[in-house]
Design a protein around this motif. Structure first.
Motif, PDB file in Angstrom:
ATOM      1  N   VAL A 274      17.691  -5.406 -10.305  1.00  0.00           N
ATOM      2  CA  VAL A 274      16.666  -5.791 -11.270  1.00  0.00           C
ATOM      3  C   VAL A 274      16.064  -4.531 -11.871  1.00  0.00           C
ATOM      4  O   VAL A 274      15.671  -3.618 -11.140  1.00  0.00           O
ATOM      5  CB  VAL A 274      15.565  -6.644 -10.613  1.00  0.00           C
ATOM      6  N   ARG A 275      15.999  -4.490 -13.193  1.00  0.00           N
ATOM      7  CA  ARG A 275      15.439  -3.337 -13.887  1.00  0.00           C
ATOM      8  C   ARG A 275      13.976  -3.588 -14.236  1.00  0.00           C
ATOM      9  O   ARG A 275      13.548  -4.724 -14.425  1.00  0.00           O
ATOM     10  CB  ARG A 275      16.232  -3.038 -15.164  1.00  0.00           C
ATOM     11  N   ARG A 276      13.236  -2.503 -14.328  1.00  0.00           N
ATOM     12  CA  ARG A 276      11.845  -2.602 -14.749  1.00  0.00           C
ATOM     13  C   ARG A 276      11.794  -3.194 -16.165  1.00  0.00           C
ATOM     14  O   ARG A 276      12.580  -2.827 -17.033  1.00  0.00           O
ATOM     15  CB  ARG A 276      11.194  -1.224 -14.720  1.00  0.00           C
TER      16      ARG A 276
ATOM     17  N   VAL B 296      15.640   1.995  -4.512  1.00  0.00           N
ATOM     18  CA  VAL B 296      14.901   2.097  -5.768  1.00  0.00           C
ATOM     19  C   VAL B 296      15.309   3.365  -6.506  1.00  0.00           C
ATOM     20  O   VAL B 296      15.320   4.458  -5.921  1.00  0.00           O
ATOM     21  CB  VAL B 296      13.376   2.114  -5.517  1.00  0.00           C
ATOM     22  N   ARG B 297      15.648   3.218  -7.783  1.00  0.00           N
ATOM     23  CA  ARG B 297      15.931   4.372  -8.635  1.00  0.00           C
ATOM     24  C   ARG B 297      14.765   4.584  -9.583  1.00  0.00           C
ATOM     25  O   ARG B 297      14.248   3.634 -10.172  1.00  0.00           O
ATOM     26  CB  ARG B 297      17.225   4.159  -9.431  1.00  0.00           C
TER      27      ARG B 297
ATOM     28  N   HIS C 100       0.826  -1.202   0.000  1.00  0.00           N
ATOM     29  CA  HIS C 100       0.000   0.000   0.000  1.00  0.00           C
ATOM     30  C   HIS C 100       0.863   1.255   0.000  1.00  0.00           C
ATOM     31  O   HIS C 100       0.606   2.215  -0.729  1.00  0.00           O
ATOM     32  CB  HIS C 100      -0.901   0.028   1.233  1.00  0.00           C
ATOM     33  N   GLN C 101       1.895   1.233   0.836  1.00  0.00           N
ATOM     34  CA  GLN C 101       2.711   2.426   0.994  1.00  0.00           C
ATOM     35  C   GLN C 101       3.593   2.673  -0.225  1.00  0.00           C
ATOM     36  O   GLN C 101       3.709   3.803  -0.701  1.00  0.00           O
ATOM     37  CB  GLN C 101       3.563   2.300   2.261  1.00  0.00           C
ATOM     38  N   PHE C 102       4.228   1.618  -0.754  1.00  0.00           N
ATOM     39  CA  PHE C 102       5.079   1.898  -1.915  1.00  0.00           C
ATOM     40  C   PHE C 102       4.257   2.090  -3.181  1.00  0.00           C
ATOM     41  O   PHE C 102       4.728   2.711  -4.136  1.00  0.00           O
ATOM     42  CB  PHE C 102       6.232   0.898  -2.081  1.00  0.00           C
ATOM     43  N   ASP C 103       3.013   1.623  -3.192  1.00  0.00           N
ATOM     44  CA  ASP C 103       2.125   2.006  -4.294  1.00  0.00           C
ATOM     45  C   ASP C 103       1.888   3.510  -4.277  1.00  0.00           C
ATOM     46  O   ASP C 103       1.898   4.156  -5.337  1.00  0.00           O
ATOM     47  CB  ASP C 103       0.796   1.271  -4.193  1.00  0.00           C
ATOM     48  N   LEU C 104       1.675   4.079  -3.098  1.00  0.00           N
ATOM     49  CA  LEU C 104       1.498   5.532  -3.007  1.00  0.00           C
ATOM     50  C   LEU C 104       2.766   6.254  -3.429  1.00  0.00           C
ATOM     51  O   LEU C 104       2.707   7.279  -4.132  1.00  0.00           O
ATOM     52  CB  LEU C 104       1.106   5.928  -1.584  1.00  0.00           C
ATOM     53  N   LEU C 105       3.930   5.732  -3.051  1.00  0.00           N
ATOM     54  CA  LEU C 105       5.185   6.359  -3.473  1.00  0.00           C
ATOM     55  C   LEU C 105       5.282   6.394  -4.997  1.00  0.00           C
ATOM     56  O   LEU C 105       5.648   7.429  -5.583  1.00  0.00           O
ATOM     57  CB  LEU C 105       6.378   5.601  -2.890  1.00  0.00           C
ATOM     58  N   LEU C 106       4.959   5.297  -5.656  1.00  0.00           N
ATOM     59  CA  LEU C 106       4.990   5.268  -7.120  1.00  0.00           C
ATOM     60  C   LEU C 106       3.959   6.231  -7.704  1.00  0.00           C
ATOM     61  O   LEU C 106       4.217   6.894  -8.713  1.00  0.00           O
ATOM     62  CB  LEU C 106       4.710   3.857  -7.629  1.00  0.00           C
ATOM     63  N   HIS C 107       2.797   6.315  -7.081  1.00  0.00           N
ATOM     64  CA  HIS C 107       1.751   7.230  -7.536  1.00  0.00           C
ATOM     65  C   HIS C 107       2.245   8.675  -7.488  1.00  0.00           C
ATOM     66  O   HIS C 107       1.931   9.479  -8.382  1.00  0.00           O
ATOM     67  CB  HIS C 107       0.521   7.050  -6.650  1.00  0.00           C
ATOM     68  N   LEU C 108       3.035   9.012  -6.478  1.00  0.00           N
ATOM     69  CA  LEU C 108       3.509  10.384  -6.310  1.00  0.00           C
ATOM     70  C   LEU C 108       4.756  10.684  -7.132  1.00  0.00           C
ATOM     71  O   LEU C 108       4.948  11.817  -7.579  1.00  0.00           O
ATOM     72  CB  LEU C 108       3.811  10.652  -4.827  1.00  0.00           C
ATOM     73  N   MET C 109       5.613   9.680  -7.347  1.00  0.00           N
ATOM     74  CA  MET C 109       6.922   9.934  -7.946  1.00  0.00           C
ATOM     75  C   MET C 109       7.062   9.434  -9.379  1.00  0.00           C
ATOM     76  O   MET C 109       8.034   9.766 -10.049  1.00  0.00           O
ATOM     77  CB  MET C 109       8.026   9.315  -7.077  1.00  0.00           C
ATOM     78  N   GLY C 110       6.135   8.618  -9.837  1.00  0.00           N
ATOM     79  CA  GLY C 110       6.236   8.154 -11.207  1.00  0.00           C
ATOM     80  C   GLY C 110       6.964   6.831 -11.323  1.00  0.00           C
ATOM     81  O   GLY C 110       7.279   6.171 -10.335  1.00  0.00           O
ATOM     82  N   PRO C 111       7.262   6.406 -12.550  1.00  0.00           N
ATOM     83  CA  PRO C 111       7.792   5.057 -12.788  1.00  0.00           C
ATOM     84  C   PRO C 111       9.142   4.813 -12.131  1.00  0.00           C
ATOM     85  O   PRO C 111      10.009   5.688 -12.093  1.00  0.00           O
ATOM     86  CB  PRO C 111       7.917   4.995 -14.314  1.00  0.00           C
ATOM     87  N   TRP C 112       9.316   3.609 -11.624  1.00  0.00           N
ATOM     88  CA  TRP C 112      10.608   3.178 -11.112  1.00  0.00           C
ATOM     89  C   TRP C 112      11.398   2.531 -12.242  1.00  0.00           C
ATOM     90  O   TRP C 112      10.836   2.078 -13.232  1.00  0.00           O
ATOM     91  CB  TRP C 112      10.431   2.201  -9.953  1.00  0.00           C
ATOM     92  N   GLU C 113      12.722   2.483 -12.084  1.00  0.00           N
ATOM     93  CA  GLU C 113      13.588   1.926 -13.136  1.00  0.00           C
ATOM     94  C   GLU C 113      14.425   0.742 -12.678  1.00  0.00           C
ATOM     95  O   GLU C 113      14.626  -0.200 -13.428  1.00  0.00           O
ATOM     96  CB  GLU C 113      14.524   3.022 -13.679  1.00  0.00           C
ATOM     97  N   GLU C 114      14.942   0.782 -11.446  1.00  0.00           N
ATOM     98  CA  GLU C 114      15.841  -0.287 -11.000  1.00  0.00           C
ATOM     99  C   GLU C 114      15.761  -0.417  -9.493  1.00  0.00           C
ATOM    100  O   GLU C 114      15.572   0.572  -8.779  1.00  0.00           O
ATOM    101  CB  GLU C 114      17.276   0.016 -11.422  1.00  0.00           C
TER     102      GLU C 114
END
Length: 376
Positions: free
Chosen positions: A337-339, A221-222, A185-199
């Protein structure tokens, strides 16, 4: 505005949260049916929430109640097959997390959505509410600047008795430990706020709990933007908190809560020389509606009314699930691991355990720690 007929499948603890929040949607939803394999529990739930129809199977519910939307509140191992059954019948799905136990299973949704013309959405209620919308709008904009560094911690506590339910703490039933079932739940919100992750580079361990999966994971996470975030998912933390901090060029955005937040849980701080501009930008946004299930339900109904894709739909939910898979893959292989790397044929595409690699790594670590403790 249309009133949608809603049915709940699974009548355990989280189902009560759904029923209570459906009652707060101002008449936008009518709870018409419930389903459970336990007749006694089903009858108690229906009586408490005034639900007129009950069913022992999903097939009977779909045929008899003809809902517009089904809420899946069953244990995780049932989510994907039940979602596909609903979608193929032309019924929209709102599924509790995790949406599937693997990327391979999740990718079956695409065909099911096309077959029935219905849409899938996952319960990621932290994305919704005014403060989340304000933060998403301002992060990366001119007033706050681009995100640079962040942290995202789900520090929770679960005693050994938490795993007394036979389906908890197993790869086959939950798909993983706190990374899949709690921190998501929490890292879903982080992705929602910051955009796509890469690695991602990660570690995971079984430190203290009676579980077959991890009870702790930590990741670096980058993001595509260049920002870097640290992330901890723990069930070992007596003082429980859920925290996000995002440091942008001109502002720090912080959220500290436990299982849900209000406006008071957010703090925004301007960099020296930018305090007034940052405060003005934040307070100029609507800041009234809190987060929670009802906020997501209302956003879902608005999208259906307007013919738009559902919020927290399959595409964005997959990004979150892919990050969970990448955390496990990195932790158990010892490699970044990369996206986009976990594809059909990859050992972690078919399950978060990596064809048993995760179990072997966790078991070996536990044995080594026991050996050291015995020697001491």
């Amino acid at each position: 505005m249309q009133t949608y007929k809603v049915a709940i499948v699974g009548t355990g603890g989280i189902a009560a949260v759904h029923a209570d929040n459906l009652a707060r949607t101002g008449g936008r939803a009518e709870l018409v049916a419930a389903c459970d394999v336990d007749q006694g529990r089903l009858d108690d739930f229906a009586g408490k929430h005034g639900i007129p129809a009950t069913y022992l199977t999903l097939a009977e519910l779909l045929a008899g109640a003809k809902p517009d939307i089904v809420h899946l509140c069953t244990p995780p191992m049932f989510h994907i097959d039940q979602a596909i059954e609903c979608l193929e019948a032309g019924v929209h799905v709102l599924s509790e997390k995790p949406p599937a136990l693997s990327l391979a299973d999740f990718d079956r949704l695409e065909t099911a959505q096309a077959t029935g013309g219905a849409q899938f959405s996952c319960v990621f209620q932290h994305r919704f509410g005014d403060a989340s919308a304000a933060a998403r709008h301002l992060i990366g904009g001119s007033e706050f600047g681009r995100p640079l560094v962040a942290r995202c911690d789900t520090l929770w506590y679960r005693p050994d008795s938490y795993w007394d339910l036979p389906w908890r703490g197993t790869w086959n039933a939950e798909g993983g430990g706190p990374t899949m079932g709690h921190g998501i739940h929490q890292f879903d919100l982080l992705l929602h706020l910051m955009g796509p992750w890469e690695e991602v580079t990660a570690v995971a361990g079984r430190q203290a709990r009676a579980t077959s999966t991890e009870d702790l994971s930590a990741a670096l996470v980058r993001f595509r933007s260049g920002a870097v975030a640290t992330m901890i998912n723990s069930l070992l933390s007596p003082r429980e908190t859920s925290d996000i901090r995002i440091d942008c060029e001109y502002a720090t955005v912080e959220l500290s809560h436990l299982y849900g937040y209000s406006m008071d849980n957010w703090t925004v701080t301007g960099a020296p020389g930018h305090e007034d501009e940052v405060t003005a930008a934040w307070t100029s946004r609507p800041l009234e509606q809190g987060s929670g299930h009802s906020a997501q339900f209302l956003a879902m109904y608005d999208a259906l009314d307007a013919g738009r894709p559902l919020p927290a739909g399959a595409d964005s939910a997959r990004q979150t699930l892919e990050l969970a898979a990448a955390i496990y893959a990195s932790a158990f292989t010892g490699q970044p691991v990369r996206r986009g790397q976990i594809v059909p044929g990859h050992p972690f595409y078919g399950g978060m355990d990596g064809d048993g690699l995760g179990t072997r790594v966790l078991d070996a670590t536990a044995l080594n720690r026991t050996a050291v403790d015995t020697a001491v």
